[in-house]
Design an enzyme around this catalytic site. Structure first.
Site, PDB file in Angstrom:
ATOM      1  N   LYS A  42       0.846  -1.203   0.000  1.00  0.00           N
ATOM      2  CA  LYS A  42       0.000   0.000   0.000  1.00  0.00           C
ATOM      3  C   LYS A  42       0.881   1.254   0.000  1.00  0.00           C
ATOM      4  CE  LYS A  42      -0.747  -0.206   5.041  1.00  0.00           C
ATOM      5  NZ  LYS A  42      -1.684   0.242   6.050  1.00  0.00           N
ATOM      6  N   ARG A 139     -10.003   0.240  14.814  1.00  0.00           N
ATOM      7  CA  ARG A 139      -9.989   0.958  13.533  1.00  0.00           C
ATOM      8  C   ARG A 139     -11.161   0.490  12.692  1.00  0.00           C
ATOM      9  NH1 ARG A 139      -4.241   1.310  10.403  1.00  0.00           N
ATOM     10  NH2 ARG A 139      -4.615  -0.899  10.047  1.00  0.00           N
ATOM     11  N   HIS A 169      -5.828  -7.261  13.171  1.00  0.00           N
ATOM     12  CA  HIS A 169      -4.578  -6.483  13.113  1.00  0.00           C
ATOM     13  C   HIS A 169      -4.207  -6.067  14.536  1.00  0.00           C
ATOM     14  CE1 HIS A 169      -1.480  -4.192  11.147  1.00  0.00           C
ATOM     15  NE2 HIS A 169      -1.941  -3.028  11.543  1.00  0.00           N
ATOM     16  N   ARG A 222       0.752 -10.778   6.704  1.00  0.00           N
ATOM     17  CA  ARG A 222       0.780  -9.556   5.877  1.00  0.00           C
ATOM     18  C   ARG A 222       2.072  -8.824   6.234  1.00  0.00           C
ATOM     19  NH1 ARG A 222      -3.771  -9.680   8.866  1.00  0.00           N
ATOM     20  NH2 ARG A 222      -3.134  -7.805   9.978  1.00  0.00           N
ATOM     21  N   TYR A 268      17.233  31.252   3.004  1.00  0.00           N
ATOM     22  CA  TYR A 268      16.158  32.153   3.437  1.00  0.00           C
ATOM     23  C   TYR A 268      16.294  32.526   4.917  1.00  0.00           C
ATOM     24  CZ  TYR A 268      13.534  31.295  -0.879  1.00  0.00           C
ATOM     25  OH  TYR A 268      13.130  31.223  -2.189  1.00  0.00           O
ATOM     26  N   CYS A 314      15.145  24.933   1.292  1.00  0.00           N
ATOM     27  CA  CYS A 314      14.263  25.604   0.328  1.00  0.00           C
ATOM     28  C   CYS A 314      13.350  24.561  -0.327  1.00  0.00           C
ATOM     29  CB  CYS A 314      15.081  26.303  -0.755  1.00  0.00           C
ATOM     30  SG  CYS A 314      16.417  27.329  -0.135  1.00  0.00           S
ATOM     31  N   ASP A 316      13.308  23.365  -3.403  1.00  0.00           N
ATOM     32  CA  ASP A 316      13.944  22.397  -4.305  1.00  0.00           C
ATOM     33  C   ASP A 316      15.430  22.213  -4.042  1.00  0.00           C
ATOM     34  OD1 ASP A 316      11.488  22.974  -5.951  1.00  0.00           O
ATOM     35  OD2 ASP A 316      12.595  24.846  -6.229  1.00  0.00           O
TER      36      ASP A 316
HETATM   37  N1  PMH Z   1      -1.905  -5.347   7.778  1.00  0.00           N
HETATM   38  C1  PMH Z   1      -2.579  -4.205   7.958  1.00  0.00           C
HETATM   39  C2  PMH Z   1      -4.067  -4.259   8.122  1.00  0.00           C
HETATM   40  C3  PMH Z   1      -1.898  -2.989   8.001  1.00  0.00           C
HETATM   41  O1  PMH Z   1      -2.589  -1.874   8.177  1.00  0.00           O
HETATM   42  C4  PMH Z   1      -0.486  -2.991   7.863  1.00  0.00           C
HETATM   43  C5  PMH Z   1       0.332  -1.755   7.947  1.00  0.00           C
HETATM   44  C6  PMH Z   1       0.167  -4.199   7.664  1.00  0.00           C
HETATM   45  C7  PMH Z   1      -0.577  -5.377   7.635  1.00  0.00           C
HETATM   46  C8  PMH Z   1       1.659  -4.314   7.507  1.00  0.00           C
HETATM   47  O2  PMH Z   1       2.291  -3.911   8.661  1.00  0.00           O
HETATM   48  P1  PMH Z   1       3.910  -3.882   8.758  1.00  0.00           P
HETATM   49  O3  PMH Z   1       4.347  -2.859   7.766  1.00  0.00           O
HETATM   50  O4  PMH Z   1       4.165  -3.458  10.147  1.00  0.00           O
HETATM   51  O5  PMH Z   1       4.365  -5.243   8.414  1.00  0.00           O
HETATM   52  N2  PMH Z   1      -0.359  -0.597   8.291  1.00  0.00           N
HETATM   53  C9  PMH Z   1       0.187   0.535   8.776  1.00  0.00           C
HETATM   54  C10 PMH Z   1      -0.567   1.654   9.081  1.00  0.00           C
HETATM   55  O6  PMH Z   1      -1.865   1.709   8.883  1.00  0.00           O
HETATM   56  N3  PMH Z   1       0.174   2.602   9.589  1.00  0.00           N
HETATM   57  O7  PMH Z   1       1.408   2.135   9.628  1.00  0.00           O
HETATM   58  C11 PMH Z   1       1.452   0.865   9.129  1.00  0.00           C
END
Ligand code: PMH
Length: 385
Positions: A42, A139, A169, A222, A268, A314, A316
């Protein structure tokens, strides 16, 4: 970089796919043998480039990819990724048919959502769903077993859905104190046990959990931050089962080198004044690239040595105080290695009082990503031209 690289400002991110593959091979070895890995890509693979990371992860043995929302999943499909893709966040029920059309698995957690989605799926479609349990992250997800049972029953009686997975999670898996983690785990196991029939995938582990806790009761993980070679937290560094290898590094070249007399202002506001005669170099990176103003004072590597950013950053460009004159075009490394010196993602995160996850996400796609495999450039992704 050479004439083959299709960008015209000498500032680039290097993504070392060999390190990524090493990180994945290590976790594969560490996990039970039948475990499926969803590589979490993601947010443009935490800023690393979703399609390139996705492809490399699948080649290295990942089963599928996970993203946050449907647009990210469709984007991967349009770039030719045919593997399983799971959307971890919420989607609209009115978009169910689009997910089904692209064969993308969605996360669901409300019966009402399923009822609405059903009317948007046509007779030939079957939407793959993973049911999310909220066991303490607070969440998204179903919190009560009674609600989970209703969802299960709905899925069982509908031809429009395939119940593909159940997951949760963890909020604190990266903390050494395991109490809250254990509470969440207990709750998840209760929810799994309440099902009449188990779906093919039961998963709860992010990187911290995959690295620390036995996953043999489950069959998928995951895996995100560990794949990118970063520790899920500072405190977890002491319990990592193997070393992680950073994938992302950030470089630029010095565009201007000048000898500045004492008492002159730099950048700046003239908040930095030379104390003596100083060699000042100009870097081709600024806050519009995600190298934000708070990084004033941060060191960068030039000729293998640490030198500080001086004056305000700055949009850039920014300036550094050199130890001595260097040629125009000298490489400056902002994140990564030069010789024996190393500026880690964690060092930048610490300077910005945040977590390492945030840093590569912050480095704008204004900076091209250069992909390295077997020590060679295999692709350059420049989103500008
Ligand atoms: N699964 C879910 C539902 C997640 O939101 C995330 C990461 C992962 C797996 C993977 O986690 P990892 O990178 O620690 O392995 N989500 C997020 C988040 O929402 N903010 O930081 C990490």
């Amino acid at each position: 970089m050479n004439e083959k690289t299709p960008f015209f400002r000498d500032t680039w991110v290097e993504i070392d796919l060999d390190q990524l593959i090493k990180n994945l091979k290590q976790i594969e070895k560490h996990l039970p043998s039948e475990m499926k890995i969803f590589a979490v890509v993601k947010a443009n693979a935490y800023g690393h480039g979703d399609v390139q990371i996705g492809r490399a992860a699948l080649q290295a043995g990942a089963y599928g990819l996970a993203v946050a929302f449907l647009d990210e999943a469709i984007s991967l499909r349009k770039k030719g990724i045919m593997s399983p893709i799971l959307v971890l966040g919420a989607s609209r029920p009115t978009d169910a048919h689009i997910a089904a059309q692209y064969n993308i698995s969605l996360t669901v957690f409300q019966k009402e959502w399923l009822e609405q989605a059903e009317s948007h799926l046509n007779k030939e479609q079957k939407l793959l769903v993973h049911v999310k349990c909220d066991t303490g992250m607070g969440r998204i997800g179903v919190r009560e077993i009674s609600d989970l049972k209703e969802i299960e029953s709905f899925l069982h009686h509908s031809d429009r859905f395939q119940f593909e997975g159940l997951f949760t999670h963890f909020a604190t898996a990266d903390e050494l104190d395991q109490q809250y983690y254990n509470q969440q785990l207990f709750k998840f196991k209760e929810m799994v046990a309440a099902l009449n029939e188990k779906p093919p995938f039961i998963h709860c582990a992010n990187s911290a959990t995959s690295l620390r806790f036995d996953q043999s009761e489950f069959n998928a993980v995951r895996y995100g931050i560990g794949m990118y070679g970063l520790s899920p937290s500072e405190e977890m560094k002491s319990v990592l089962p193997f070393p992680l290898h950073e994938v992302f590094s950030l470089h630029t070249r010095i565009s201007n080198v000048k000898k500045v007399p004492p008492g002159e202002g730099v950048s700046y506001g003239s908040v930095y004044k030379t104390e003596q005669e100083e060699w000042i170099g100009t870097l081709q990176i600024g806050y519009a690239d995600g190298w934000i103003r708070k990084l004033q004072g941060q060191e960068v590597l030039v000729e293998g040595e640490r030198v500080p950013i001086v004056g305000r950053i700055c949009m850039d460009q920014c300036m550094i105080k050199l130890k001595h004159e260097v040629p125009i075009g000298t490489k400056a490394t902002l994140i990564g290695k030069q010789g024996t010196e190393y500026i880690s993602m964690d060092e930048i995160a610490k300077k910005l009082e945040t977590i390492n996850y945030e840093i590569p996400c912050l480095i704008s796609t204004r900076i091209p990503r250069v992909y390295i495999q077997h020590g060679e450039i295999i692709e350059v992704d420049n989103r500008l031209i």
